[in-house]
Write a protein that holds these residues in place. Structure first.
Motif, PDB file in Angstrom:
ATOM      1  N   LYS A  67      44.755  35.949  22.830  1.00 38.51           N
ATOM      2  CA  LYS A  67      44.560  34.582  23.348  1.00 38.51           C
ATOM      3  C   LYS A  67      44.868  34.826  24.933  1.00 38.51           C
ATOM      4  CE  LYS A  67      45.271  31.613  19.569  1.00 38.51           C
ATOM      5  NZ  LYS A  67      46.077  30.395  18.922  1.00 38.51           N
ATOM      6  N   GLY A  68      44.451  33.748  25.650  1.00 36.53           N
ATOM      7  CA  GLY A  68      45.001  33.573  27.098  1.00 36.53           C
ATOM      8  C   GLY A  68      43.879  32.858  27.811  1.00 36.53           C
ATOM      9  N   GLU A  69      44.136  32.208  28.788  1.00 38.22           N
ATOM     10  CA  GLU A  69      43.225  31.420  29.666  1.00 38.22           C
ATOM     11  C   GLU A  69      42.075  32.133  30.285  1.00 38.22           C
ATOM     12  OE1 GLU A  69      44.226  30.380  33.880  1.00 38.22           O
ATOM     13  OE2 GLU A  69      46.195  30.586  33.086  1.00 38.22           O
ATOM     14  N   PRO A  70      40.898  31.319  30.325  1.00 35.97           N
ATOM     15  CA  PRO A  70      39.766  32.203  30.583  1.00 35.97           C
ATOM     16  C   PRO A  70      40.006  32.848  31.927  1.00 35.97           C
ATOM     17  CG  PRO A  70      39.258  29.846  30.132  1.00 35.97           C
ATOM     18  CD  PRO A  70      40.667  29.868  30.034  1.00 35.97           C
ATOM     19  N   GLY A  71      39.224  34.159  31.923  1.00 37.64           N
ATOM     20  CA  GLY A  71      39.323  34.918  33.133  1.00 37.64           C
ATOM     21  C   GLY A  71      40.576  35.751  33.022  1.00 37.64           C
ATOM     22  N   THR A  72      41.206  35.995  31.990  1.00 40.03           N
ATOM     23  CA  THR A  72      42.435  36.863  31.864  1.00 40.03           C
ATOM     24  C   THR A  72      41.858  38.384  31.174  1.00 40.03           C
ATOM     25  OG1 THR A  72      43.011  36.003  29.769  1.00 40.03           O
ATOM     26  CG2 THR A  72      44.239  35.453  31.956  1.00 40.03           C
ATOM     27  N   GLY A  73      40.724  38.460  31.198  1.00 38.34           N
ATOM     28  CA  GLY A  73      40.037  39.899  30.535  1.00 38.34           C
ATOM     29  C   GLY A  73      40.023  40.055  29.109  1.00 38.34           C
ATOM     30  N   LYS A  74      40.220  38.726  28.392  1.00 40.19           N
ATOM     31  CA  LYS A  74      40.158  39.031  26.822  1.00 40.19           C
ATOM     32  C   LYS A  74      39.020  39.843  26.402  1.00 40.19           C
ATOM     33  CE  LYS A  74      40.501  34.594  26.400  1.00 40.19           C
ATOM     34  NZ  LYS A  74      40.391  34.347  27.525  1.00 40.19           N
ATOM     35  N   THR A  75      37.756  39.387  26.757  1.00 40.17           N
ATOM     36  CA  THR A  75      36.626  40.156  26.481  1.00 40.17           C
ATOM     37  C   THR A  75      36.252  41.496  26.770  1.00 40.17           C
ATOM     38  OG1 THR A  75      35.608  38.095  26.261  1.00 40.17           O
ATOM     39  CG2 THR A  75      33.908  39.829  26.407  1.00 40.17           C
ATOM     40  N   MET A  76      36.851  41.776  28.186  1.00 41.42           N
ATOM     41  CA  MET A  76      36.733  43.208  28.640  1.00 41.42           C
ATOM     42  C   MET A  76      37.526  44.071  28.069  1.00 41.42           C
ATOM     43  SD  MET A  76      36.342  42.224  32.801  1.00 41.42           S
ATOM     44  CE  MET A  76      36.290  43.897  33.174  1.00 41.42           C
ATOM     45  N   LEU A  77      38.560  43.626  27.243  1.00 40.43           N
ATOM     46  CA  LEU A  77      39.487  44.296  26.738  1.00 40.43           C
ATOM     47  C   LEU A  77      38.527  45.325  25.844  1.00 40.43           C
ATOM     48  CD1 LEU A  77      42.354  45.584  25.691  1.00 40.43           C
ATOM     49  CD2 LEU A  77      42.511  43.834  24.248  1.00 40.43           C
TER      50      LEU A  77
END
Length: 267
Positions: free
Chosen positions: A33-43
């Motif tokens: 979880k995290g606000e948009p733009g923190t790199g969740k998908t890129m992880l």
């Protein structure tokens, strides 16, 4: 077991890498979880690159059902074939198409499966996947076939916290919240994307960026918007000294009219 590492395009905190390694070792989904733009998908992409694995992405929408990720039975195609004389309509397997989770299960090699933005779906969606995530298998009643994972995929699940996820689902996951990067970490992130960027420009841009984020904005600028902005500043040949008192290309950072107006008034 090979340890995860940051890649040239993705800088992860040591804590995040440790949590991801623990999730792998325990063979549990990693919920990010995290606000948009923190790199969740890129992880997920970074994990796949670090481990030299294929990445399979299941993008969740408001209309997505759990069944979509397992398989789809194309009854329309079968009906069309039966009406127009195509042979083999009795072979139902021809009309079964695996979804993204089904593809991950059937892969000959271990893959990384990203279930992206799970909170976009309805509240029952996570619970509908409990069996499949636990047992790594699902049943296709049309063909009386059980699809089992040949190699248990590494499952990364992202959420923007738009909805609360069910407790039964949360119990099955390893959880990590990605905090927004501080200035030092953000400088590393920008450098990973633009290694030749002028240091003075980067320093002034970061000061302005965090100054904006500390304001009462309707939509705070994110990492992706900062990356676009510093590229725009570089392409536009903006003098770094101007960033102390002006906000060039403000529309790259701020996407709400009210935020743009507030920034102009304070200037």
């Amino acid at each position: 077991m090979k340890e995860l590492q940051s890649t040239k395009d993705y800088i992860a905190s040591p804590e995040l890498l440790r949590v991801a390694d623990i999730a792998r070792a325990l063979q549990k989904p990693l919920l990010i979880k995290g606000e948009p733009g923190t790199g969740k998908t890129m992880l997920a992409a970074a994990i796949a690159e670090s481990l030299d694995m294929e990445l399979i992405v299941w993008n969740i929408k408001s209309t997505t059902k759990a069944q979509d990720g397992l398989y789809v039975y194309d009854t329309v195609a079968r009906l069309y074939d039966s009406q127009f004389g195509e042979g083999g309509v009795n072979d139902i397997k021809k009309y079964i198409k695996l979804g993204k989770m089904g593809e991950a299960f059937r892969s000959e090699k271990q893959v990384v499966l990203l279930i992206d933005e799970i909170d976009k779906a309805d509240l029952e969606f996570p619970n509908d996947l409990l069996w499949e995530l636990d047992r790594m298998e699902f049943y296709i009643p049309e063909t009386k076939e059980t699809v089992r994972a040949r190699n248990r995929p590494i499952v990364i699940i992202t959420s923007n916290a738009e909805k609360e996820l069910p407790d039964a689902f949360l119990r099955r996951c390893i959880f990590h919240y990605i905090a927004f990067p501080n200035a030092d970490m953000m400088e590393q992130i920008v450098r990973a994307h633009y290694p030749q960027l002028d240091q003075t420009l980067l320093t002034q841009a970061l000061e302005q960026f965090y100054r904006l984020r500390n304001r009462d904005l309707q939509k705070k600028p994110s990492t992706s918007e900062l990356l676009d902005w510093v590229q725009a500043l570089s392409i536009g040949g903006v003098n770094p000294k101007l960033l102390r008192d002006t906000l060039p290309f403000a529309g790259v950072l701020l996407k709400k009219t009210e935020d743009l107006d507030a920034a102009r008034r304070q200037r």
